[in-house]
Motif scaffolding. Structure first.
Motif, mmCIF file in Angstrom:
data_model
loop_
_atom_site.group_PDB
_atom_site.id
_atom_site.type_symbol
_atom_site.label_atom_id
_atom_site.label_comp_id
_atom_site.label_asym_id
_atom_site.label_seq_id
_atom_site.Cartn_x
_atom_site.Cartn_y
_atom_site.Cartn_z
ATOM 1 N N VAL A 122 0.646 -1.617 0.197
ATOM 2 C CA VAL A 122 0.417 -0.011 0.108
ATOM 3 C C VAL A 122 1.169 1.402 0.188
ATOM 4 O O VAL A 122 1.815 1.181 1.217
ATOM 5 N N VAL A 123 0.395 2.034 -0.664
ATOM 6 C CA VAL A 123 1.736 3.340 -1.189
ATOM 7 C C VAL A 123 0.218 5.224 -0.900
ATOM 8 O O VAL A 123 -0.818 4.744 -1.746
ATOM 9 N N VAL A 124 0.954 5.205 0.132
ATOM 10 C CA VAL A 124 0.283 6.674 0.123
ATOM 11 C C VAL A 124 0.298 7.670 -1.074
ATOM 12 O O VAL A 124 1.924 7.754 -1.477
ATOM 13 N N PRO A 125 -0.833 7.773 -2.630
ATOM 14 C CA PRO A 125 0.200 8.693 -3.580
ATOM 15 C C PRO A 125 0.167 10.423 -3.513
ATOM 16 O O PRO A 125 -0.330 10.542 -2.163
ATOM 17 N N GLU A 126 0.583 10.524 -4.157
ATOM 18 C CA GLU A 126 1.690 11.823 -3.957
ATOM 19 C C GLU A 126 -0.415 13.049 -4.594
ATOM 20 O O GLU A 126 -0.585 13.608 -4.044
ATOM 21 N N TYR A 127 -0.169 12.017 -5.505
ATOM 22 C CA TYR A 127 -1.745 13.247 -5.812
ATOM 23 C C TYR A 127 -3.322 12.033 -6.384
ATOM 24 O O TYR A 127 -2.563 11.176 -6.589
ATOM 25 N N ILE A 128 -4.129 12.759 -6.163
ATOM 26 C CA ILE A 128 -5.537 12.198 -6.291
ATOM 27 C C ILE A 128 -6.206 12.354 -7.816
ATOM 28 O O ILE A 128 -6.537 13.706 -7.810
ATOM 29 N N VAL A 129 -6.125 11.923 -8.804
ATOM 30 C CA VAL A 129 -6.501 12.260 -9.915
ATOM 31 C C VAL A 129 -8.376 12.205 -9.915
ATOM 32 O O VAL A 129 -8.911 10.924 -9.518
ATOM 33 N N VAL A 130 -9.255 13.152 -9.747
ATOM 34 C CA VAL A 130 -10.256 13.198 -9.230
ATOM 35 C C VAL A 130 -11.544 13.405 -10.884
ATOM 36 O O VAL A 130 -10.914 14.568 -11.425
ATOM 37 N N HIS A 131 -12.470 12.357 -11.361
ATOM 38 C CA HIS A 131 -13.259 12.665 -12.298
ATOM 39 C C HIS A 131 -14.845 13.197 -11.789
ATOM 40 O O HIS A 131 -14.849 12.992 -11.251
ATOM 41 N N ASP A 132 -14.347 14.461 -11.902
ATOM 42 C CA ASP A 132 -15.851 15.328 -11.163
ATOM 43 C C ASP A 132 -16.914 15.292 -11.844
ATOM 44 O O ASP A 132 -17.576 16.274 -12.735
ATOM 45 N N ASP A 191 -13.115 -7.478 13.782
ATOM 46 C CA ASP A 191 -12.129 -8.160 13.029
ATOM 47 C C ASP A 191 -11.171 -6.555 12.545
ATOM 48 O O ASP A 191 -9.149 -7.032 11.477
ATOM 49 N N MET A 192 -11.446 -5.571 12.204
ATOM 50 C CA MET A 192 -11.208 -4.405 11.264
ATOM 51 C C MET A 192 -10.281 -3.923 12.228
ATOM 52 O O MET A 192 -10.358 -3.489 13.657
ATOM 53 N N TYR A 193 -9.071 -3.544 11.904
ATOM 54 C CA TYR A 193 -7.657 -2.598 12.744
ATOM 55 C C TYR A 193 -7.101 -1.972 11.582
ATOM 56 O O TYR A 193 -7.527 -1.399 10.678
ATOM 57 N N ILE A 194 -6.751 -0.236 12.230
ATOM 58 C CA ILE A 194 -5.389 0.534 11.682
ATOM 59 C C ILE A 194 -4.455 -0.183 11.503
ATOM 60 O O ILE A 194 -3.663 -0.839 12.019
ATOM 61 N N ASN A 195 -4.450 -0.174 10.182
ATOM 62 C CA ASN A 195 -3.291 0.021 9.347
ATOM 63 C C ASN A 195 -2.536 0.965 9.421
ATOM 64 O O ASN A 195 -2.544 1.996 8.940
ATOM 65 N N THR A 196 -0.825 0.605 8.695
ATOM 66 C CA THR A 196 -0.098 2.347 8.143
ATOM 67 C C THR A 196 0.300 1.960 6.724
ATOM 68 O O THR A 196 1.433 0.393 6.684
ATOM 69 N N ALA A 197 0.114 2.735 5.938
ATOM 70 C CA ALA A 197 1.186 2.261 4.927
ATOM 71 C C ALA A 197 2.393 2.576 4.681
ATOM 72 O O ALA A 197 3.429 3.449 5.657
ATOM 73 N N GLN A 198 3.429 1.443 3.924
ATOM 74 C CA GLN A 198 4.776 1.302 4.615
ATOM 75 C C GLN A 198 5.554 1.911 3.461
ATOM 76 O O GLN A 198 6.561 2.746 3.300
ATOM 77 N N GLU A 199 4.642 3.296 2.443
ATOM 78 C CA GLU A 199 5.531 3.885 1.732
ATOM 79 C C GLU A 199 4.157 5.350 1.095
ATOM 80 O O GLU A 199 3.402 5.147 1.028
ATOM 81 N N ILE A 200 4.902 7.035 1.287
ATOM 82 C CA ILE A 200 4.514 7.953 0.973
ATOM 83 C C ILE A 200 4.720 8.310 0.004
ATOM 84 O O ILE A 200 5.874 8.901 0.090
ATOM 85 N N SER A 201 4.239 8.685 -0.746
ATOM 86 C CA SER A 201 5.058 9.153 -2.509
ATOM 87 C C SER A 201 5.577 11.019 -2.851
ATOM 88 O O SER A 201 4.190 11.555 -1.031
ATOM 89 N N GLY A 202 6.143 11.252 -3.818
ATOM 90 C CA GLY A 202 6.158 12.367 -3.248
ATOM 91 C C GLY A 202 6.984 13.294 -2.415
ATOM 92 O O GLY A 202 6.402 14.912 -2.348
#
Length: 420
Positions: free
Chosen positions: A161-171, A319-330
């Motif tokens: 899982v990577v946190v992206p730098e940008y999200i491309v949103v289709h409006d 069984d839901m838990y909070i996880n942390t992304a291993q990589e943050i882009s940008g």
């Protein structure tokens, strides 16, 4: 017109508004921009006229708002926010008008505006902020499986899982070919959606629960490349039937911004499932959704003292838990894992000092420092001023939130993340 004045008569509380203006081209602050503020629908009645300082910011304004109870009680039918129109002009930039900036009682609305350099003689960009999703009428979410099948061909698109730098949103709706695509920074996207879908007056744990659900849903779209695998050139849509409500140029809120800055690398997981969970939800008032979180229900549980994870498990299962992304882009590099403060030294201090000096070139209110890798009083003062400019607690220390805000602003003003 009588209806508008009637709504104004209900504005007996106060909310706050702070405006920050930057250049779309350079991310530098726009100084000496003039902003005329009116009630939406009453264009001839000027309420305030303010201008921006060297950091592209206005003073924090107090503006009338409806009683806070309107946004805290789901039985209320009255609009819980007042609406203002902002007309912005600045030398060298195209004028812009934003109609419908939403002011809630007791919280600060942050209106971040990006202006385009002037390329034509006349014309004005106009943005209209539609009704908040908890107040207006929007299509309910079309149910989907919370875990998506992944291509088992052996070609793994994302191994983690990577946190992206940008999200491309289709409006618009995904298949609406006339709708525009917007690039928005990931954190800004989450803040926009949360400000569009819950009320910033709610308890912090309710805000956290909803932000975590929004982020996990979004990262599922990113991880599974849901829309790109269907031939679309965007990450997510702004249709509530398919995704989340996102609104170009809408204001966000300080209470939501702080939560996103603290949690932006988090998402929701289930045991033995690699992908973030597609956490769907509904308001619980106009729409019911058994097995999903309801937004008003999350607020009620927070009122009873539930924590964010307890709220999420109440709706989605134990069984839901909070996880942390291993990589943050940008970003140039990740947070060192400890707070930098007066007396600290080393390569991380040096890197932070160098980034602050680049930022100070765009924001002259922030003093430059000696980039020597030693965190002394001058560095502390510069950090404190940076925190003041960007709405962070003025501790003079570089914690998780401040580190990533410095990285974010540095990337913007140095253009190292310029879209190609």
């Amino acid at each position: 017109m009588n209806e508008i004045y009637g709504m104004q008569e209900n504005n007996i509380d106060k909310g706050k508004l702070k405006i920050q203006i930057t250049s779309e081209a350079t991310s530098f602050p726009v100084e000496d921009a003039s902003i005329r503020i009116t009630y939406t629908g009453v264009p001839d009645q000027t309420i305030e006229t303010v201008s921006t300082d060297s950091s592209g910011q206005t003073e924090t304004l107090e503006l009338p708002a409806p009683p806070v109870e309107y946004s805290l009680d789901e039985r209320q039918e009255e609009q819980p926010y007042s609406e203002y129109t902002l007309e912005v002009t600045a030398p060298g930039f195209e004028p812009i008008q934003i109609a419908g900036t939403e002011i809630l009682s007791g919280v600060t609305a942050l209106q971040n505006i990006r202006m385009l350099p002037l390329e034509r003689e006349e014309g004005q960009e106009v943005y209209v902020i539609p009704a908040h999703t908890l107040f207006g009428n929007y299509p309910p979410k079309i149910p989907e499986a919370e875990i998506k099948p992944m291509d088992e061909s052996g070609e793994i698109v994302l191994s983690r899982v990577v946190v992206p730098e940008y999200i491309v949103v289709h409006d618009g709706s995904p298949r609406d070919s006339t709708a525009l695509n917007y690039y928005d920074r990931y954190k800004d996207y989450i803040k926009n959606v949360a400000s569009s879908e819950i009320y910033a007056t709610w308890p912090e744990e309710a805000i956290k629960a909803n932000v975590l659900a929004i982020m996990s849903f979004t990262l599922n779209r990113v991880y599974t490349e849901w829309y790109r695998n269907q031939g679309f050139e965007f990450t997510i849509s702004s249709s509530t039937a398919f995704d989340h409500k996102w609104i170009p140029q809408r204001n966000i809120y300080d209470t939501i911004s702080v939560v996103v800055d603290d949690l932006f690398a988090s998402y929701l997981s289930r045991p033995n499932v690699r992908q973030p969970i597609l956490t769907q939800y509904c308001d619980g008032k106009q729409v019911t959704c058994p097995g999903w979180m309801t937004q008003w229900g999350s607020k009620d549980l927070a009122d009873q003292g539930y924590s964010a994870i307890q709220i999420l498990r109440y709706f989605y299962g134990s069984d839901m838990y909070i996880n942390t992304a291993q990589e943050i882009s940008g970003i140039p590099s990740s947070w060192p894992g400890y707070t930098l403060e007066n007396g600290s030294s080393g390569s991380k201090v040096l890197q932070m000092q160098e980034q602050l000096n680049v930022i100070a070139g765009a924001y002259p209110a922030i003093p430059k420092v000696d980039a020597d890798g030693i965190y002394g009083p001058r560095t502390e003062a510069s950090v404190r001023k940076f925190q003041e400019v960007f709405g962070l607690p003025q501790t003079g220390k570089v914690d998780y939130r401040t580190w990533y805000k410095i990285s974010e602003v540095y990337v913007g003003v140095s253009r190292i993340a310029e879209l190609v």
